[in-house]
Scaffold this motif. Structure first.
Motif, PDB file in Angstrom:
ATOM      1  N   LEU A 146     -26.951  18.387  10.812  1.00 50.26           N
ATOM      2  CA  LEU A 146     -25.689  18.254  11.808  1.00 50.26           C
ATOM      3  C   LEU A 146     -24.385  18.924  11.395  1.00 50.26           C
ATOM      4  O   LEU A 146     -23.721  19.672  12.123  1.00 50.26           O
ATOM      5  CB  LEU A 146     -25.452  16.888  12.162  1.00 50.26           C
ATOM      6  N   ALA A 147     -24.117  18.744   9.978  1.00 52.18           N
ATOM      7  CA  ALA A 147     -22.893  19.490   9.477  1.00 52.18           C
ATOM      8  C   ALA A 147     -23.045  20.917   9.716  1.00 52.18           C
ATOM      9  O   ALA A 147     -22.024  21.668   9.869  1.00 52.18           O
ATOM     10  CB  ALA A 147     -22.778  18.965   7.976  1.00 52.18           C
ATOM     11  N   GLU A 148     -24.169  21.569   9.223  1.00 59.68           N
ATOM     12  CA  GLU A 148     -24.300  23.030   9.429  1.00 59.68           C
ATOM     13  C   GLU A 148     -24.140  23.426  10.859  1.00 59.68           C
ATOM     14  O   GLU A 148     -23.729  24.619  11.248  1.00 59.68           O
ATOM     15  CB  GLU A 148     -25.662  23.678   8.680  1.00 59.68           C
ATOM     16  N   ILE A 149     -24.795  22.698  11.755  1.00 61.38           N
ATOM     17  CA  ILE A 149     -24.678  22.972  13.171  1.00 61.38           C
ATOM     18  C   ILE A 149     -23.422  23.186  13.515  1.00 61.38           C
ATOM     19  O   ILE A 149     -22.610  23.900  14.439  1.00 61.38           O
ATOM     20  CB  ILE A 149     -25.632  21.922  13.904  1.00 61.38           C
ATOM     21  N   GLU A 150     -22.447  21.863  13.315  1.00 62.67           N
ATOM     22  CA  GLU A 150     -20.976  21.891  13.424  1.00 62.67           C
ATOM     23  C   GLU A 150     -20.348  23.161  12.872  1.00 62.67           C
ATOM     24  O   GLU A 150     -19.393  23.607  13.696  1.00 62.67           O
ATOM     25  CB  GLU A 150     -20.266  20.757  12.966  1.00 62.67           C
ATOM     26  N   GLN A 151     -20.551  23.634  11.766  1.00 66.97           N
ATOM     27  CA  GLN A 151     -20.006  24.734  11.240  1.00 66.97           C
ATOM     28  C   GLN A 151     -20.262  26.002  12.082  1.00 66.97           C
ATOM     29  O   GLN A 151     -19.280  26.886  12.285  1.00 66.97           O
ATOM     30  CB  GLN A 151     -20.538  25.072   9.853  1.00 66.97           C
ATOM     31  N   LEU A 152     -21.642  26.189  12.383  1.00 62.00           N
ATOM     32  CA  LEU A 152     -22.030  27.144  13.282  1.00 62.00           C
ATOM     33  C   LEU A 152     -21.304  27.078  14.641  1.00 62.00           C
ATOM     34  O   LEU A 152     -20.660  28.257  15.184  1.00 62.00           O
ATOM     35  CB  LEU A 152     -23.312  27.438  13.419  1.00 62.00           C
ATOM     36  N   LYS A 153     -21.172  26.185  15.208  1.00 67.75           N
ATOM     37  CA  LYS A 153     -20.162  25.917  16.491  1.00 67.75           C
ATOM     38  C   LYS A 153     -18.940  26.411  16.448  1.00 67.75           C
ATOM     39  O   LYS A 153     -18.182  27.009  17.129  1.00 67.75           O
ATOM     40  CB  LYS A 153     -20.220  24.439  16.855  1.00 67.75           C
ATOM     41  N   ALA A 154     -18.101  26.108  15.147  1.00 68.76           N
ATOM     42  CA  ALA A 154     -16.681  26.407  15.202  1.00 68.76           C
ATOM     43  C   ALA A 154     -16.722  27.872  14.769  1.00 68.76           C
ATOM     44  O   ALA A 154     -15.690  28.587  15.087  1.00 68.76           O
ATOM     45  CB  ALA A 154     -16.173  25.835  13.709  1.00 68.76           C
ATOM     46  N   LEU A 155     -17.785  28.495  14.555  1.00 69.09           N
ATOM     47  CA  LEU A 155     -17.716  29.944  14.392  1.00 69.09           C
ATOM     48  C   LEU A 155     -18.181  30.649  15.604  1.00 69.09           C
ATOM     49  O   LEU A 155     -18.312  31.942  15.614  1.00 69.09           O
ATOM     50  CB  LEU A 155     -18.625  30.709  12.992  1.00 69.09           C
ATOM     51  N   SER A 156     -18.608  29.927  16.499  1.00 67.77           N
ATOM     52  CA  SER A 156     -19.173  30.453  17.997  1.00 67.77           C
ATOM     53  C   SER A 156     -20.549  30.775  17.437  1.00 67.77           C
ATOM     54  O   SER A 156     -20.817  32.218  17.992  1.00 67.77           O
ATOM     55  CB  SER A 156     -18.220  31.484  18.634  1.00 67.77           C
ATOM     56  N   LEU A 157     -21.230  30.328  16.560  1.00 67.70           N
ATOM     57  CA  LEU A 157     -22.574  30.877  16.164  1.00 67.70           C
ATOM     58  C   LEU A 157     -23.615  29.665  16.374  1.00 67.70           C
ATOM     59  O   LEU A 157     -24.552  29.741  15.702  1.00 67.70           O
ATOM     60  CB  LEU A 157     -22.924  31.301  14.571  1.00 67.70           C
ATOM     61  N   GLY A 158     -23.360  28.977  17.448  1.00 65.41           N
ATOM     62  CA  GLY A 158     -24.283  27.723  17.625  1.00 65.41           C
ATOM     63  C   GLY A 158     -25.248  28.095  18.155  1.00 65.41           C
ATOM     64  O   GLY A 158     -25.948  29.478  18.238  1.00 65.41           O
ATOM     65  N   PRO A 159     -26.401  27.334  18.796  1.00 61.77           N
ATOM     66  CA  PRO A 159     -27.727  27.558  19.455  1.00 61.77           C
ATOM     67  C   PRO A 159     -27.553  28.591  20.425  1.00 61.77           C
ATOM     68  O   PRO A 159     -26.773  28.729  21.122  1.00 61.77           O
ATOM     69  CB  PRO A 159     -28.258  26.412  19.677  1.00 61.77           C
ATOM     70  N   PRO A 160     -28.353  29.556  20.557  1.00 62.67           N
ATOM     71  CA  PRO A 160     -28.448  30.577  21.512  1.00 62.67           C
ATOM     72  C   PRO A 160     -28.241  29.677  23.181  1.00 62.67           C
ATOM     73  O   PRO A 160     -29.015  28.719  23.254  1.00 62.67           O
ATOM     74  CB  PRO A 160     -29.713  31.178  21.724  1.00 62.67           C
ATOM     75  N   ARG A 223     -19.502  24.403  25.904  1.00 51.60           N
ATOM     76  CA  ARG A 223     -18.735  23.229  25.522  1.00 51.60           C
ATOM     77  C   ARG A 223     -19.594  22.638  24.496  1.00 51.60           C
ATOM     78  O   ARG A 223     -18.985  22.340  23.255  1.00 51.60           O
ATOM     79  CB  ARG A 223     -18.461  22.273  26.605  1.00 51.60           C
ATOM     80  N   ASP A 224     -20.586  22.465  24.293  1.00 52.40           N
ATOM     81  CA  ASP A 224     -21.608  21.829  23.649  1.00 52.40           C
ATOM     82  C   ASP A 224     -21.990  22.363  22.348  1.00 52.40           C
ATOM     83  O   ASP A 224     -22.044  21.923  21.098  1.00 52.40           O
ATOM     84  CB  ASP A 224     -22.854  21.087  24.172  1.00 52.40           C
ATOM     85  N   ASN A 225     -22.086  23.702  22.401  1.00 53.10           N
ATOM     86  CA  ASN A 225     -22.601  24.685  21.399  1.00 53.10           C
ATOM     87  C   ASN A 225     -21.810  25.773  20.902  1.00 53.10           C
ATOM     88  O   ASN A 225     -21.992  26.251  19.873  1.00 53.10           O
ATOM     89  CB  ASN A 225     -24.364  25.026  21.856  1.00 53.10           C
TER      90      ASN A 225
END
Length: 306
Positions: A146-160, A223-225
């Motif tokens: 979850l922490a890594e997912i939040e980091q990716l979201k902050a970089l706009s690199l979340g799930p496709p 918004r979510d990802n």
């Protein structure tokens, strides 16, 4: 946090790699190419001795079927550590493996954990030269990252983005004898004139309503990802709406007003979201025009008709 459950295999592997790289550091993660004779049971491994094998069940809604598929995946791939021991030992070049981790989008059934860990103990009993004496085989999912997912979201690199297209039934429900449908019908009737065929107005109405629903789905996914992209999209849409309300369209011809608003919205989104799929930007733009028709920032008074 909402967890996406349905993934294509390659898509999940790419995203899982991002998660593992965020956790261990990209420089500490080695991808195992699979173009020649497969991946030997490892998709990537870390310099600290974690072996990762990714798997996204095709059946994501049936817990029992998903669990069965996960257990079968481990049953196929864990024995490859024995079968391919010579190849793996060369790949590791002295690194000792302490974990073989089955990484899936979700993990619902504890029987999967028990089954995979038991298989891991069987592999440990083989005393393979490249494994530590504490070798284990746990199962991980997005909940463990979850922490890594939040980091990716902050970089706009979340799930496709996985934006569902509205179904015909959803469009019918929203565009039928509803306030939204009636409002758009009236505006399009004024825009294209009283002599426009009724079927043409209905077809246009349904397309605008479909675009509006698609836009809402897309913005929800952003918004979510992809929080940064969502913020840019939201700000762009708000700015264009404020401009339309304050300045109005340059043309008094309804058809040209629609096209002008569409062009401006597409161009603004292209500047704000250059990495977003162009087709999705077009759908968001068209859905925004529909939203304006519904809420009235864009209207065509009777006096504007010729």
């Amino acid at each position: 946090m909402a967890i996406r459950r349905e993934w294509k295999g390659d898509e999940w592997q790419e995203f899982a790699l991002q998660l593992v790289q965020r956790r261990h550091g990209a420089e500490n993660v080695q991808i195992v190419p699979d173009k020649v004779k497969g991946d030997a049971g490892l998709e990537f491994f870390t310099t600290c001795g974690c072996f990762y094998q990714c798997y996204a069940p095709q059946e994501a809604s049936d817990v029992a079927k998903a669990a069965s598929a996960m257990k079968a995946k481990a049953g196929r791939d864990l024995p490859k550590l024995i079968k391919n021991k010579t190849i793996i030992e060369k790949l590791l070049a002295g690194t000792k493996g302490k974990r073989w981790i089955l990484l899936c989008p979700f993990l619902d059934n504890k029987e999967v954990v028990a089954s995979v860990r038991e298989r891991g103990l069987t592999i440990r009993a083989e005393n393979l030269a490249f494994l530590t004496s504490e070798f284990e085989a746990p199962c991980h999912s997005q909940q463990d990252f979850l922490a890594e997912i939040e980091q990716l979201k902050a970089l706009s690199l979340g799930p496709p983005l996985s934006v569902a297209s509205p179904t015909a039934e959803e469009v019918k429900d929203a565009a039928g004898d509803t306030e939204i449908g009636v409002r758009i019908d009236a505006k399009l009737g004024r825009a294209f004139g009283p002599n426009a065929p009724g079927g043409q107005i209905v077809a246009r109405r349904d397309q605008y309503v479909k675009a509006h629903l698609h836009r809402e789905n897309a913005l929800e996914q952003l918004r979510d990802n992809h929080a940064v992209l969502w913020e840019r999209a939201f700000e762009t849409i708000e700015a264009e709406e404020a401009r339309l309300i304050a300045v109005g369209a340059t043309s008094t011809i309804p058809g040209q007003q629609l096209q002008e608003s569409m062009n401006r919205m597409e161009n603004s989104l292209a500047q704000a979201l250059p990495t977003l799929n162009p087709a999705l930007r077009t759908r968001i733009a068209l859905g925004t025009i529909s939203d304006w028709l519904i809420r009235c920032p864009l209207d065509f008074p009777e006096s504007d008709l010729s």
